[in-house]
Scaffold this motif. Structure first.
Motif, PDB file in Angstrom:
ATOM      1  N   ARG A 174       0.831  -1.222   0.000  1.00 24.21           N
ATOM      2  CA  ARG A 174       0.000   0.000   0.000  1.00 24.21           C
ATOM      3  C   ARG A 174       0.857   1.260   0.000  1.00 24.21           C
ATOM      4  O   ARG A 174       0.422   2.335   0.386  1.00 24.21           O
ATOM      5  CB  ARG A 174      -0.912   0.024   1.230  1.00 24.21           C
ATOM      6  N   GLN A 175       2.103   1.159  -0.465  1.00 23.06           N
ATOM      7  CA  GLN A 175       3.005   2.299  -0.402  1.00 23.06           C
ATOM      8  C   GLN A 175       2.518   3.498  -1.203  1.00 23.06           C
ATOM      9  O   GLN A 175       2.669   4.645  -0.773  1.00 23.06           O
ATOM     10  CB  GLN A 175       4.400   1.884  -0.873  1.00 23.06           C
ATOM     11  N   ALA A 176       1.946   3.271  -2.370  1.00 22.06           N
ATOM     12  CA  ALA A 176       1.478   4.391  -3.186  1.00 22.06           C
ATOM     13  C   ALA A 176       0.378   5.158  -2.459  1.00 22.06           C
ATOM     14  O   ALA A 176       0.342   6.393  -2.481  1.00 22.06           O
ATOM     15  CB  ALA A 176       0.978   3.881  -4.534  1.00 22.06           C
ATOM     16  N   GLN A 177      -0.520   4.420  -1.797  1.00 23.52           N
ATOM     17  CA  GLN A 177      -1.606   5.058  -1.069  1.00 23.52           C
ATOM     18  C   GLN A 177      -1.068   5.855   0.121  1.00 23.52           C
ATOM     19  O   GLN A 177      -1.507   6.977   0.391  1.00 23.52           O
ATOM     20  CB  GLN A 177      -2.594   4.003  -0.587  1.00 23.52           C
ATOM     21  N   LEU A 178      -0.106   5.301   0.826  1.00 18.11           N
ATOM     22  CA  LEU A 178       0.476   6.005   1.963  1.00 18.11           C
ATOM     23  C   LEU A 178       1.200   7.266   1.511  1.00 18.11           C
ATOM     24  O   LEU A 178       1.100   8.330   2.146  1.00 18.11           O
ATOM     25  CB  LEU A 178       1.434   5.086   2.718  1.00 18.11           C
ATOM     26  N   ALA A 179       1.938   7.169   0.408  1.00 23.46           N
ATOM     27  CA  ALA A 179       2.722   8.308  -0.077  1.00 23.46           C
ATOM     28  C   ALA A 179       1.834   9.470  -0.496  1.00 23.46           C
ATOM     29  O   ALA A 179       2.257  10.633  -0.443  1.00 23.46           O
ATOM     30  CB  ALA A 179       3.600   7.871  -1.240  1.00 23.46           C
ATOM     31  N   ALA A 180       0.602   9.178  -0.924  1.00 24.67           N
ATOM     32  CA  ALA A 180      -0.321  10.220  -1.355  1.00 24.67           C
ATOM     33  C   ALA A 180      -1.131  10.810  -0.203  1.00 24.67           C
ATOM     34  O   ALA A 180      -1.990  11.656  -0.423  1.00 24.67           O
ATOM     35  CB  ALA A 180      -1.274   9.658  -2.409  1.00 24.67           C
ATOM     36  N   SER A 181      -0.862  10.394   1.033  1.00 19.88           N
ATOM     37  CA  SER A 181      -1.639  10.847   2.191  1.00 19.88           C
ATOM     38  C   SER A 181      -1.133  12.185   2.704  1.00 19.88           C
ATOM     39  O   SER A 181       0.064  12.470   2.680  1.00 19.88           O
ATOM     40  CB  SER A 181      -1.553   9.808   3.322  1.00 19.88           C
ATOM     41  N   ALA A 182      -2.054  12.991   3.185  1.00 21.15           N
ATOM     42  CA  ALA A 182      -1.682  14.233   3.857  1.00 21.15           C
ATOM     43  C   ALA A 182      -1.247  13.958   5.294  1.00 21.15           C
ATOM     44  O   ALA A 182      -0.423  14.682   5.852  1.00 21.15           O
ATOM     45  CB  ALA A 182      -2.854  15.208   3.851  1.00 21.15           C
ATOM     46  N   LEU A 183      -1.790  12.906   5.884  1.00 21.05           N
ATOM     47  CA  LEU A 183      -1.514  12.533   7.270  1.00 21.05           C
ATOM     48  C   LEU A 183      -1.830  11.055   7.408  1.00 21.05           C
ATOM     49  O   LEU A 183      -2.788  10.564   6.809  1.00 21.05           O
ATOM     50  CB  LEU A 183      -2.395  13.355   8.219  1.00 21.05           C
ATOM     51  N   VAL A 184      -1.032  10.342   8.176  1.00 24.35           N
ATOM     52  CA  VAL A 184      -1.306   8.933   8.471  1.00 24.35           C
ATOM     53  C   VAL A 184      -1.560   8.807   9.964  1.00 24.35           C
ATOM     54  O   VAL A 184      -0.800   9.336  10.785  1.00 24.35           O
ATOM     55  CB  VAL A 184      -0.130   8.028   8.047  1.00 24.35           C
ATOM     56  N   VAL A 185      -2.646   8.123  10.312  1.00 23.43           N
ATOM     57  CA  VAL A 185      -3.016   7.886  11.708  1.00 23.43           C
ATOM     58  C   VAL A 185      -3.080   6.379  11.917  1.00 23.43           C
ATOM     59  O   VAL A 185      -3.819   5.689  11.215  1.00 23.43           O
ATOM     60  CB  VAL A 185      -4.390   8.506  12.048  1.00 23.43           C
ATOM     61  N   ALA A 186      -2.304   5.868  12.857  1.00 24.23           N
ATOM     62  CA  ALA A 186      -2.259   4.424  13.091  1.00 24.23           C
ATOM     63  C   ALA A 186      -2.562   4.132  14.546  1.00 24.23           C
ATOM     64  O   ALA A 186      -2.067   4.828  15.446  1.00 24.23           O
ATOM     65  CB  ALA A 186      -0.889   3.859  12.723  1.00 24.23           C
ATOM     66  N   ASP A 187      -3.375   3.111  14.791  1.00 22.28           N
ATOM     67  CA  ASP A 187      -3.597   2.680  16.169  1.00 22.28           C
ATOM     68  C   ASP A 187      -2.678   1.503  16.493  1.00 22.28           C
ATOM     69  O   ASP A 187      -2.114   0.862  15.602  1.00 22.28           O
ATOM     70  CB  ASP A 187      -5.077   2.385  16.442  1.00 22.28           C
ATOM     71  N   LEU A 188      -2.539   1.228  17.767  1.00 19.49           N
ATOM     72  CA  LEU A 188      -1.592   0.197  18.202  1.00 19.49           C
ATOM     73  C   LEU A 188      -2.217  -1.190  18.272  1.00 19.49           C
ATOM     74  O   LEU A 188      -1.708  -2.077  18.950  1.00 19.49           O
ATOM     75  CB  LEU A 188      -0.974   0.581  19.546  1.00 19.49           C
ATOM     76  N   ASN A 189      -3.304  -1.400  17.510  1.00 20.44           N
ATOM     77  CA  ASN A 189      -3.751  -2.763  17.243  1.00 20.44           C
ATOM     78  C   ASN A 189      -2.865  -3.413  16.184  1.00 20.44           C
ATOM     79  O   ASN A 189      -2.942  -4.619  15.964  1.00 20.44           O
ATOM     80  CB  ASN A 189      -5.210  -2.760  16.768  1.00 20.44           C
ATOM     81  N   PRO A 208       3.733  13.087   7.850  1.00 17.47           N
ATOM     82  CA  PRO A 208       3.195  13.289   9.198  1.00 17.47           C
ATOM     83  C   PRO A 208       2.501  12.025   9.707  1.00 17.47           C
ATOM     84  O   PRO A 208       1.591  11.506   9.054  1.00 17.47           O
ATOM     85  CB  PRO A 208       2.205  14.442   9.023  1.00 17.47           C
ATOM     86  N   LEU A 209       2.929  11.538  10.856  1.00 19.87           N
ATOM     87  CA  LEU A 209       2.404  10.294  11.430  1.00 19.87           C
ATOM     88  C   LEU A 209       1.916  10.548  12.848  1.00 19.87           C
ATOM     89  O   LEU A 209       2.649  11.079  13.684  1.00 19.87           O
ATOM     90  CB  LEU A 209       3.489   9.215  11.432  1.00 19.87           C
ATOM     91  N   VAL A 210       0.673  10.163  13.096  1.00 20.09           N
ATOM     92  CA  VAL A 210       0.088  10.220  14.437  1.00 20.09           C
ATOM     93  C   VAL A 210      -0.159   8.792  14.900  1.00 20.09           C
ATOM     94  O   VAL A 210      -0.798   8.003  14.187  1.00 20.09           O
ATOM     95  CB  VAL A 210      -1.239  11.007  14.432  1.00 20.09           C
TER      96      VAL A 210
END
Length: 371
Positions: A174-189, A208-210
């Protein structure tokens, strides 16, 4: 040219050439220049102001059992039951979608009725599910919360083993999708290796990663090196789990915040329930901590209030990237609104719901101040 692309991001270069009276090669040259200038982000000509927030993590079927009286252990208790869609990443994605933000969700579901319902609901909200993993050999995730008669959580049981399948190989696909993101938000699941890979990517690409904590046991899924993480949102118990000691006093709490910041994360937000939140301000090593009080709220159901807070913080950072104080004020407002409804995500949330929350100046006093 930008206006034509804004109207139709999938427009062909030949159609652009005809509309503008240019040759196709000239259009290709102009597009290449726009991409170099970051005014376009590649096919399908993604415009910077419409890049999505990508949420990665859990999407569950939530079951809530609320006692009709005081809970007696080791026996049957009369209760009411409800079901809704949940999961930290999914809840954040729904809040963001209702706030009018383009949002994508990378998660996993089983190929079962629960998974189909989860996906259908998200699609109705306009959430991009193109990267979701559908697994035929596991059940969709479930989260069962037992609430007391006042709506406070007594215990919760989570079946989330399928999220271990969101491994680094999934992330690579999913690298292309991540690279096109303005912000990535990930939970610790997510598995530790996956979170570590996300942090490494954020460090390399300045994406930017939250990161949003989900429980004290799952703090073990947070990598040692947090360099590259824009923001970590967690509660006091999760912070204590990270540093491996109890935080009985405010001095110990401040020291723990400083310790985690020294691990590389740019900023922390520590949620404290009815007491409000703490957030850091200034560059790493300055250890400025500001306290915001929570809004008064009539509690109908606590489920989803923390995810609403995280979503509002992320939404606000999209509008005002460097004003974490304003982001936390907006988070506290949305959290209070969510506490007042039975649903996990406020059903009447809209794009204008948080615009009336203004930033206010605050001057740190030593290492901790109230605002």
């Amino acid at each position: 040219m930008l206006e034509l692309i804004r109207a139709n991001p999938f427009i062909a270069q030949q159609d652009l050439a005809i509309s503008l009276g240019l040759s196709r090669s000239a259009v290709a040259g102009h597009i290449a220049g726009l991409i170099r200038e970051r005014k376009l982000l590649g096919r399908a000509y993604v415009l910077p102001d419409r890049r999505p927030v990508t949420c990665i993590g859990a999407a569950n079927l939530d079951r809530k059992l609320r006692s009709l009286a005081g809970i007696a252990l080791h026996t049957s208790n009369p209760a009411s039951q409800s079901e809704s869609f949940g999961g930290v990443a999914r809840n954040i994605a729904e809040n963001l979608a209702r706030l009018g933000t383009p949002v994508a969700l990378l998660t996993a579901t089983g190929k079962d009725s629960s998974g189909a319902a989860l996906l259908a609901h998200a699609e109705q909200l306009g959430i991009d599910l193109g990267g979701t993993l559908q697994l035929p050999d596991v059940a969709s995730g479930t989260y069962t919360a037992v609430l007391d008669q006042d709506g406070e959580m007594v215990v919760a049981l989570a079946d989330m083993a399928l999220y271990d399948r969101l491994d680094p190989a999934f992330l690579d696909s999913r690298q292309a999708q991540l690279a096109a993101s303005a912000l990535v938000v990930a939970d610790l699941n997510l598995p530790l290796d996956t979170v570590d890979a996300l942090v490494a990517q954020a460090r390399r690409s300045e994406l930017p990663l939250v990161l949003v904590a989900v429980s004290e046991p799952k703090m073990a899924r947070l990598p040692d090196d947090l360099t590259g993480v824009r923001l970590l949102i967690l509660n006091r118990g999760e912070l204590a789990a990270r540093v491996g000691r109890e935080l009985a006093s405010e001095t110990e709490l401040d020291a723990a915040v400083a310790e985690v910041r020294a691990q590389g994360v740019r900023d922390l937000v520590v949620t404290r329930g009815a007491e409000g939140v703490l957030y850091t301000r200034g560059g790493a090593g300055e250890d400025q901590i500001v306290c915001l009080y929570a809004h008064s709220a009539e509690v109908v159901d606590v489920t989803g209030a923390g995810d609403a807070f995280a979503a509002a913080v992320c939404w606000s950072l999209m509008q005002d990237a460097d004003d974490l104080g304003l982001a936390c004020r907006r988070g506290l407002k949305l959290s209070a609104l969510t506490l007042g409804v039975a649903e996990t995500v406020h059903p009447r949330l809209g794009p204008d719901s948080l615009l009336d929350v203004a930033g206010e100046p605050a001057t740190p006093l030593n290492t901790n101040t109230q605002d």
